[in-house]
Motif scaffolding. Structure first.
Motif, PDB file in Angstrom:
ATOM      1  N   THR A 183     -19.039  37.193  10.206  1.00 25.90           N
ATOM      2  CA  THR A 183     -19.337  38.020   9.040  1.00 25.90           C
ATOM      3  C   THR A 183     -19.299  39.500   9.404  1.00 25.90           C
ATOM      4  O   THR A 183     -18.755  40.324   8.654  1.00 25.90           O
ATOM      5  CB  THR A 183     -20.716  37.641   8.474  1.00 25.90           C
ATOM      6  OG1 THR A 183     -20.680  36.273   8.079  1.00 25.90           O
ATOM      7  CG2 THR A 183     -21.074  38.496   7.281  1.00 25.90           C
ATOM      8  N   ASP A 207     -19.712  35.973   2.235  1.00 26.12           N
ATOM      9  CA  ASP A 207     -20.229  34.620   2.426  1.00 26.12           C
ATOM     10  C   ASP A 207     -21.189  34.233   1.319  1.00 26.12           C
ATOM     11  O   ASP A 207     -21.285  33.095   0.930  1.00 26.12           O
ATOM     12  CB  ASP A 207     -20.907  34.500   3.803  1.00 26.12           C
ATOM     13  CG  ASP A 207     -21.826  35.678   4.088  1.00 26.12           C
ATOM     14  OD1 ASP A 207     -21.852  36.626   3.285  1.00 26.12           O
ATOM     15  OD2 ASP A 207     -22.508  35.656   5.113  1.00 26.12           O
ATOM     16  N   GLU A 234     -16.243  32.184   4.997  1.00 27.16           N
ATOM     17  CA  GLU A 234     -16.706  30.813   4.788  1.00 27.16           C
ATOM     18  C   GLU A 234     -16.595  30.375   3.330  1.00 27.16           C
ATOM     19  O   GLU A 234     -17.585  29.995   2.708  1.00 27.16           O
ATOM     20  CB  GLU A 234     -18.158  30.664   5.267  1.00 27.16           C
ATOM     21  CG  GLU A 234     -18.340  31.230   6.652  1.00 27.16           C
ATOM     22  CD  GLU A 234     -19.320  30.408   7.491  1.00 27.16           C
ATOM     23  OE1 GLU A 234     -19.684  29.315   7.084  1.00 27.16           O
ATOM     24  OE2 GLU A 234     -19.683  30.887   8.570  1.00 27.16           O
TER      25      GLU A 234
END
Ligand SMILES: Nc1ncnc2c1ncn2[C@@H]1O[C@H](COP(=O)(O)OP(=O)(O)O)[C@@H](O)[C@H]1O
Ligand SMILES: [Mg+2]
Lengths: 556, 317
Positions: free
Chosen positions: B50, B90, B167
């Motif tokens: 991230t 995410d 993700e």
């Protein structure tokens, strides 16, 4: 009984929490500042009188604090967990409704309770100055704690029936204010019925009345002795009723309501009312997206501008009712309080709205998506301000018009028009607009920095609306010291014009200062702040902690 | 004589470092993603995926090092970078009480797409992610898979060249995941460069043409998927079943230098070979000549997941 371990642990956790500590200090400092101020201003009076004034003032402050505590501490406690979907987790364990209500009450209200305790020693000073009897002191402490419990319980109840924070807080506010002001409403009602006596029904259930009856002057009088204890017991009983109701309701309403089939159609209809038909929405979108996407985002809800008008109209109706009952005396005497109420509604609402968007969107992660687009920070801020004014411009104009009407009407009734009366009005009206403008800068910055829009709004209001008054009080204290201690007599010191001028200057100074501060912060640090994710550990909040501790205890 | 310059990589980082206090979330990361890649960015939780994507999306400033997107520096030319990337975080908030079309129209306006053009664009991206029938639906009423596809539609609204997807498949059921992957493949065919991060590895294995594996902010592997398998083949695993005494079989196996380790697992014996070049028959031969009754011999298919676990084992424990 499983709630006792929860309460015990919640208390331990909350006591370690910084906020309880700060509330205690802030409350004690506020009480001491108020006490010191009264002492300075009444330096020339006998200590006994100073003692009484100090005592009454602090009692009123303490009870205002107590009655509003539920709004801050408990009103959004259960509803927040409902919104975040964490409440359900607790019901997967074998916790009961009362475990959760009492555990949450202990966790959220410890700070408020400490704050209250910290004020008592300062109130005790009045015992030393004389004029206050120990019995009176004891009764006041009893009623203050009782009212705190009442307000917290009312907040808990409203939280159990709501999902949205605004709804929960609004309902709490309404319950507390209506009950506290019940004797006033009763007086108005008996005025309209031309009856000379006020039914005890309007007194006994009111936490405001309990405070009134606690003072020696009223308690010693034969009429109120029993009434005090009765009122205390009844308010206490109400508090428990609220808690019991919350305990019964909470296990029944934590599930997602949206799936209920019967309500789906109703929800859709409400939504259409709120946002308009598809064609109306498309039209609004076409117009506003072209100006600024943020403007559209904040203007979708058609109820928002209408709601401000509804609140102002309600105030207007209340005014009209009293005017019709009390007649021309109220026209003069009630003009300034009415205007102050209208201005306060507008400022509080405006502050809340100006903080909400950024606070919520940063927390939900929606702000990040916006910042990934080429939309500049300048445009985002401008759109947000445009939306605020789109919502509040007409209500503000309406309030200013009403001000002008009240001013001319009450001035016409006065025997001798005095210029300072007009000055007060003009200063108040100018400060209204100026404050709103300042809030449109300070609010977004506060909102951006806070997880809770309500806390952000309080912070913004404290800076823009409360601080000038505190400074003004400081000015008066300084004047009193000059007069009585230093024996310096400043020229023109007691002229009304000077007071108004000083007040206005203080408002102007704070507005200019905070607007510049917030503006520069927003322009230079918006992106950096908005994309900082809130500390993940804090996200779990009280419930995560409760659950963790509790499960830990059960298993280990 | 060709004067063609080497093609500009879609993403290039050099010495990319990001510290949070004392913690180095990224430690001198070197990453290159070529144009047209469907690039798998793999690491366990907290590895720094991230953080990397947020730096590329201009949300985080690097502490040291540089990152370029199509040759533009993410720190100094942030505005230009924002135009060419589509970033899907995410976790992201959707406006639940908005309709699908309104949502996309809004973001189209944020990307300054002219109003006349927006309607068509919104229709196109909805078509692409298969949400055309949900035009008028409330976002809050969409399933998680649909919300995720709507997020993808939002990312595509301004037709970016590089997609950064953090993700995107997490929390989706297998069916929604397969749908999502199909859309990504379609996008790759359309010529987009896609970086997709994940700690769930199975799907990336067949989806991506190149992968990078990071752990604790450091790059462990970067290259074609096949390359990971080759590199890791050194520790191949065989599963052996015997109907005779397993203790005797274990003894036999452990005595061979070609066998790195042998241990009983669930009634079978797990044999790890010491090198890639060693043949199965060594194991079979050892057992049979030693008098054990061999009933089964099977080599593990090396999935990316297994490889990943092996690659990161040393780092995470
Ligand atoms: N804002 C932040 N403040 C402090 N630490 C952070 C922050 N963001 C990420 N980290 C830390 O950096 C490391 C990498 O995080 P992240 O990039 O989110 O990992 P991944 O996405 O691979 O799971 C983690 O150890 C995480 O705790
Ligand atoms: Mg991550």
């Amino acid at each position: 009984m499983t709630f006792l371990p929860i309460v015990e642990r919640e208390l331990r956790v909350a006591a370690r929490h910084g906020s309880a500590y700060w509330t205690r200090w802030a409350a004690a400092l506020a009480a001491m500042a108020a006490g010191g101020w009264i002492y300075l201003v009444t330096l020339r009076d006998a200590p006994k009188e100073t003692g009484i004034i100090l005592f009454v003032t602090l009692t009123i402050l303490a009870n205002l604090y107590a009655l509003l505590a539920g709004l801050r501490a408990t009103a959004d406690s259960l509803s927040e967990e409902k919104r975040e979907g964490t409440l359900g987790l607790l019901f997967l364990t074998d916790l009961k409704g009362y475990d959760i209500v009492l555990g949450k009450l202990a966790a959220t209200s410890l700070g408020a309770f400490y704050g209250m305790l910290a004020m008592f020693p300062v109130m005790g000073m009045s015992l030393l100055l004389g004029g206050v009897s120990p019995g009176e002191f004891g009764r006041v402490i009893l009623v203050s704690i009782n009212n705190l419990l009442f307000s917290l319980a009312a907040g808990m109840f409203c939280s159990s029936i709501s999902r949205e924070d605004r709804k929960a807080m609004g309902a709490t506010f309404l319950i507390v204010v209506l009950l506290a002001a019940l004797p006033l409403l009763g007086m108005l009602a008996s005025l309209s019925l031309n009856s000379r006596t006020l039914s005890p029904l309007f007194q006994i259930p009111s936490p405001g009345f309990t405070v009134f009856a606690a003072f020696d002057v009223n308690y010693r009088g034969t009429r109120y002795q029993d009434a005090y204890w009765l009122s205390l017991a009844l308010v206490h009983g109400l508090a428990w009723l609220f808690l019991i109701a919350a305990s019964l309701i909470v296990p029944r309403c934590w599930q997602d309501q949206a799936s209920r089939a019967g309500l789906a159609g109703l929800g859709e209809r409400l939504r259409q009312r709120r946002y308009g038909l598809a064609s109306v929405r498309l039209d609004l979108r076409r117009r506003l997206l072209g100006v600024n996407p943020m403007l559209w985002l904040a203007s979708r809800d058609r109820y928002k501008p209408a709601a401000v008008f509804v609140a102002l109209a309600a105030l207007g109706c209340g005014w009209l009712w009293i005017y019709l009952e009390a007649g021309r005396y109220f026209l003069v005497g009630g003009a300034i309080p009415t205007a102050m109420a209208a201005h306060s509604i507008l400022k509080v609402w405006f502050a809340n709205e100006s903080c909400r968007r950024f606070s919520e969107d940063r927390r939900s992660g929606a702000l990040e998506l916006l910042l990934a687009t080429p939309l500049s920070v300048r445009e985002i801020l401008r759109g947000q301000r445009l939306a605020l004014w789109r919502q509040f411009a007409w209500p503000t104009v309406a309030v200013l018009a009403a001000d002008a009407l009240l001013l001319t009407a009450s001035a016409a009734r006065m025997n001798r028009l005095d210029s300072s009366f007009v000055q007060v009005w003009l200063a108040g009206m100018t400060v209204l607009v100026w404050d709103l403008h300042a809030l449109s800068w300070v609010g977004p910055w506060m909102g951006l920095n806070s997880r809770s829009p309500n806390r952000a709004a309080t912070a913004a209001l404290a800076r823009i609306c409360l601080l000038p008054w505190m400074l003004f009080a400081g000015w008066i204290a300084a004047l009193a010291v000059c007069e009585t201690v230093l024996r310096i007599h400043l020229p023109g010191r007691f002229q009304e014009g000077v007071f108004i001028g000083v007040w206005f200057a203080l408002c102007a100074l704070t507005n200019i200062g905070f607007t510049a501060w917030a503006g520069s912060r927003l322009r230079t640090r918006f992106r950096e702040t908005a994309t900082q994710r809130f500390d993940a550990g804090r996200g779990a909040g009280g419930w995560g902690r409760t659950l963790g501790l509790w499960v830990g205890r059960k298993t280990g | 004589m060709s004067t063609e310059a080497p093609p500009l990589p879609a993403v290039q980082t050099a010495g990319l470092t990001r510290a949070f206090g004392a913690l180095k979330a990224l430690d001198a990361l070197e990453l290159t993603v070529q144009k047209g890649d469907l690039f798998g960015f793999i690491g366990s939780n907290g590895a720094g995926k991230t953080t990397t994507l947020r730096i590329l999306a201009t949300f985080l400033a690097p502490t040291a090092g540089m990152a370029r997107v199509f040759g533009r520096d993410v720190a100094r030319e942030a505005d230009a970078v924002r135009h060419v990337i589509g970033y899907m975080p995410d976790f992201f908030g959707v406006y639940k009480d908005m309709e699908v079309t309104e949502y996309l129209d809004f973001f189209g306006a944020c990307y300054k797409i002219p109003a006349a053009q927006r309607e068509k664009t919104v229709g196109d991206v909805l078509e692409l992610v298969g949400l055309s029938e949900k035009k008028g639906a409330l976002i809050g009423a969409l399933s998680r898979g649909m919300q995720q596809r709507l997020g993808l539609a939002r990312v595509l609204i301004h037709d970016p060249e590089l997609l950064l997807l953090d993700e995107p498949a997490s929390g989706l059921d297998p069916r929604a995941r397969i749908e999502m992957m199909a859309i990504l493949q379609e996008l790759q065919r359309m010529g987009k460069t896609i970086i997709i991060s994940s700690h769930i590895l199975r799907e990336l294995e067949t989806l991506c043409n190149r992968v990078a594996i990071i752990e604790k902010g450091r790059l462990i592997y970067s290259g074609p998927v096949q390359g990971v398998r080759d590199q890791m083949a050194a520790g191949r695993v065989l599963w052996v079943t015997v109907s005779s005494d397993p203790v005797q079989a274990l003894e036999l196996l452990k005595s061979r230098p070609e066998v790195a380790s042998a241990e009983p697992v669930d009634g079978r014996i797990k044999v790890t070979l010491a090198g890639a070049e060693i043949d199965h028959s060594v194991v079979a031969h050892t057992l049979v000549t030693g008098g054990a009754r061999l009933t089964g011999l099977q080599e593990d298919e090396l999935g990316l997941e297994e490889v990943f676990l092996r690659v990161t084992r040393g780092e995470t424990q």
